[in-house]
Design an enzyme around this catalytic site. Structure first.
Site, PDB file in Angstrom:
ATOM      1  N   ASN A 141       0.748  -1.063   0.048  1.00  0.00           N
ATOM      2  CA  ASN A 141       0.068   0.013   0.123  1.00  0.00           C
ATOM      3  C   ASN A 141       0.738   1.232  -0.144  1.00  0.00           C
ATOM      4  OD1 ASN A 141       0.881   0.345   2.768  1.00  0.00           O
ATOM      5  ND2 ASN A 141      -0.919  -0.395   3.590  1.00  0.00           N
ATOM      6  N   GLY A 162       6.139   4.866   4.496  1.00  0.00           N
ATOM      7  CA  GLY A 162       5.542   3.619   4.389  1.00  0.00           C
ATOM      8  C   GLY A 162       4.803   3.050   5.527  1.00  0.00           C
ATOM      9  N   ASP A 164       2.347   1.794   8.364  1.00  0.00           N
ATOM     10  CA  ASP A 164       0.907   1.622   8.424  1.00  0.00           C
ATOM     11  C   ASP A 164       0.366   0.865   9.613  1.00  0.00           C
ATOM     12  OD1 ASP A 164       1.775  -1.238   8.103  1.00  0.00           O
ATOM     13  OD2 ASP A 164       1.636  -0.836   5.860  1.00  0.00           O
ATOM     14  N   ASP A 357      -6.405  18.094  17.844  1.00  0.00           N
ATOM     15  CA  ASP A 357      -5.620  19.129  17.409  1.00  0.00           C
ATOM     16  C   ASP A 357      -5.604  20.606  17.188  1.00  0.00           C
ATOM     17  OD1 ASP A 357      -2.681  19.005  16.221  1.00  0.00           O
ATOM     18  OD2 ASP A 357      -3.916  20.402  14.324  1.00  0.00           O
ATOM     19  N   GLU A 386      -5.302  19.603  22.428  1.00  0.00           N
ATOM     20  CA  GLU A 386      -3.919  20.325  22.371  1.00  0.00           C
ATOM     21  C   GLU A 386      -3.871  21.727  22.484  1.00  0.00           C
ATOM     22  OE1 GLU A 386      -0.217  20.895  19.148  1.00  0.00           O
ATOM     23  OE2 GLU A 386      -2.362  20.995  18.436  1.00  0.00           O
TER      24      GLU A 386
END
Length: 640
Positions: A141, A162, A164, A357, A386
């Site tokens: 993926n 990469g 995941d 966030d 946050e």
């Protein structure tokens, strides 16, 4: 002539058919009966759908109202789902002129009550990790393309690498061995941005996991496996802004969907410029449109009693960065959409908490309504905001039932950024009788009376937005051990940044990616595998064992996780505090200097007397209290 008329009629009919409204997308994708709130908003998308008239014939479900905004391609339908409504597939019929069409929609049965959903609290320790940088469990993926050009490149700090969900799941035993009780993943939702937005803070779909991480079902399975191993999962969300390439940006549902909106032409130009810059094709000559307003990043405007409208407007309504359009939470339809997306992920995926966030950059009143809605549905849940604020009063302003905020924010937990800011100095400076070093810890905790609930402060030494606590590999671990000990035995909810247990270090100078490095051993071809003891250096193994032993001891210690705290000012250079609940208690002592320290212990008689005997948790050795005791440089003791 007849043929011409026939051809004209066919063309008119074909045009009418082509322009007939249709449903392309409905969000939320499905819903549940038996929810605490009986209201459901559906955002229906499709060419020309706005003016279609919906109807429904389903027992226990009624349409309350329909909101038709500026774009012809959205319709917001508000339903009431009564307590008597049954799970099943209902059909929403639409009519526009002579055209009729139908859209199925599924109502599911809840598998547990809202009060049965737990949350994280001070008995937990959160392990913060970035999915892209932790482990690559499915290389197939890595280079998936959604709509925007994107490619993995581990040689670049700012590119995707990469990692995941499968990679994280492959290492749950590692996290169990370490002893953490919860994982906080930076955002996993779709970030269909040029270059891939490896950090995840550019949401482009609020109901879809980014396929570079996995599928929605794989996310749900990942959480189930975490739960099987006794690990909770905290989901990172962003309501202040979305990604520049969210489909909304080319067709805003309403003109006030975002703050400081751009014209369609300027939005398209900005997207093109941002794509070129991200993909290395930019010429650096793009000028921001005059309508673009950036935030001033001055969060004190939220509580400043003398604030100007201009400054507060810049804080709340300015864009965080050009790639993150600022959402307008005062738009009731948008805010309802965002509230429902949170509840949907709790119900669908069984997350155990939310980290929100850039919390103070959003509208605080609207965010209070979000907190209240989620907590009404799940009263034992937890949300942490946050709030990158530099002093205790500012942080206290953000917590629910604050004594200094006329608005009840309804926010249960807040991040203790003042501790982050002073922590390195607290454990590296030489403590002096009147200041510096561990006096910073004492002074910080002495202001806890400002908070409605200090136990629900998230306390941390570093995270993905700061320098690492260790700027470089230390010569010895004494100061690091003191910091870890305080983190895990003080009040609040501890958070550990991935790699701390392996002494990962560095600063973000030049690139945030420098403090977001890959976990060695998590990616194909890695030279070292630090997930296993034999791959680590002796010092890394020492750090891992120290942290792991303390984490596992903490799990079942109610004095540390729930108890009251009493501390003594380190005017004699020794910082001492007690945690106590019922018959359970522990005492922490730390020499705040690099020199041996001789101490008259009589000042501590209210918590320990001459002749008392303890076991030091860190060494498993007996310790007997004497009238005078000498502590080695940077000594740390945790006594039971």
């Amino acid at each position: 002539m007849k043929n011409s008329l026939l051809l004209s009629a066919l063309l008119v009919g074909a045009t009418a058919f082509a322009s007939a409204p249709k449903v392309d997308n409905v969000e939320p994708p499905m819903w549940w009966t038996g929810m605490q709130s009986h209201q459901l908003q559906l955002m229906v998308e499709g060419d020309g759908i706005r003016d279609a008239v919906p109807s429904i014939d389903y027992a226990g479900v009624e349409i309350d109202s329909v909101a038709r905004l500026d774009s012809p391609n959205y319709q917001f339908i508000y339903f009431t789902i009564s307590e008597n409504a049954r799970p099943g597939e209902m059909t929403i019929k639409f009519k526009q002129g002579k055209k009729e069409f139908a859209q199925p929609y599924t109502l599911l049965a809840r598998d547990k009550k809202g009060e049965d959903y737990g949350g994280f609290d001070s008995s937990d320790v959160l392990y913060l990790l970035m999915p892209d940088r932790f482990s690559d469990g499915d290389p197939s993926n890595n280079n998936l393309i959604i709509t925007q050009e994107s490619k993995c490149d581990r040689s670049k700090h700012g590119a995707r690498h990469g990692g995941d969900l499968k990679g994280i799941q492959n290492h749950l035993d590692y996290l169990n061995d370490l002893g953490v009780t919860a994982v906080w993943l930076t955002p996993v939702l779709e970030n269909d941005m040029p270059g891939g937005s490896y950090h995840g803070y550019n949401t482009t779909n609020y109901y879809r996991v980014d396929p570079r991480y996995g599928t929605n079902e794989e996310y749900r399975s990942f959480i189930a496996e975490c739960h099987n191993k006794g690990i909770k999962v905290v989901m990172d969300m962003i309501f202040n802004h979305c990604g520049l390439f969210h489909r909304w940006m080319t067709d805003l549902p309403s003109k006030d969907w975002i703050n400081s909106p751009l014209t369609p032409e300027d939005m398209a130009a900005l997207q093109e410029a941002m794509a070129d810059e991200e993909l290395g094709k930019g010429k650096g000559d793009f000028k921001m449109p005059k309508e673009y307003v950036a935030t001033n990043f001055r969060l004190n405007t939220n509580h400043d009693p003398y604030v100007s409208d201009y400054d507060l407007n810049n804080t709340v309504n300015g864009w965080f960065v050009p790639s993150m359009p600022d959402l307008n939470q005062r738009n009731v339809h948008l805010m309802t959409y965002l509230i429902q997306s949170s509840i949907w992920w709790v119900e669908y995926a069984k997350i155990d908490g939310i980290r929100m966030d850039t919390y103070p950059y959003a509208d605080l009143g609207a965010m209070a309504s979000w907190n209240k809605a989620v907590m009404n549905e799940y009263p034992n849940f937890n949300i942490v905001g946050e709030s990158w604020l530099e002093n205790e009063g500012s942080v206290a302003f953000m917590q629910r039932l604050s004594k200094v905020n006329p608005l009840n924010t309804e926010l249960k937990s807040v991040m203790d950024f003042p501790f982050l800011i002073m922590s390195r100095a607290a454990f590296s400076e030489q403590t002096k009788p009147w200041g510096d070093g561990m006096n910073r810890l004492y002074n910080h905790l002495a202001l806890d009376n400002l908070y409605p609930d200090p136990s629900n402060l998230l306390i941390f030494l570093d995270n993905h937005d700061s320098d690492r606590f260790l700027l470089s590999e230390p010569d010895n671990l004494d100061q690091w051990k003191q910091a870890i000990t305080f983190l895990l035995t003080s009040r609040g909810i501890p958070q550990i940044y991935y790699g701390t247990e392996l002494l990962m270090n560095g600063t973000k100078e030049g690139s945030d990616g420098k403090v977001r490095l890959d976990m060695p051993g998590g990616f194909p071809g890695d030279e070292h595998n630090l997930f296993v003891g034999e791959g680590r250096s002796p010092k890394q193994n020492e750090a891992f064992r120290f942290l792991s032993n303390l984490l596992k001891w903490r799990k079942n210690n109610v004095a540390v996780t729930k108890g009251e705290m009493k501390h003594f000012m380190p005017s004699n250079l020794l910082y001492v505090y007690e945690r106590k609940m019922g018959d359970s208690r522990c005492i922490v002592l730390m020499n705040g200097t690099d020199e041996p320290l001789n101490v008259d212990m009589s000042r501590y008689e209210e918590i320990m007397q001459d002749g008392d005997e303890f076991i030091d948790v860190l060494t498993n050795k007996p310790v007997k209290i004497h009238k005078n005791m000498t502590f080695a440089p940077r000594a740390t003791l945790v006594l039971e």
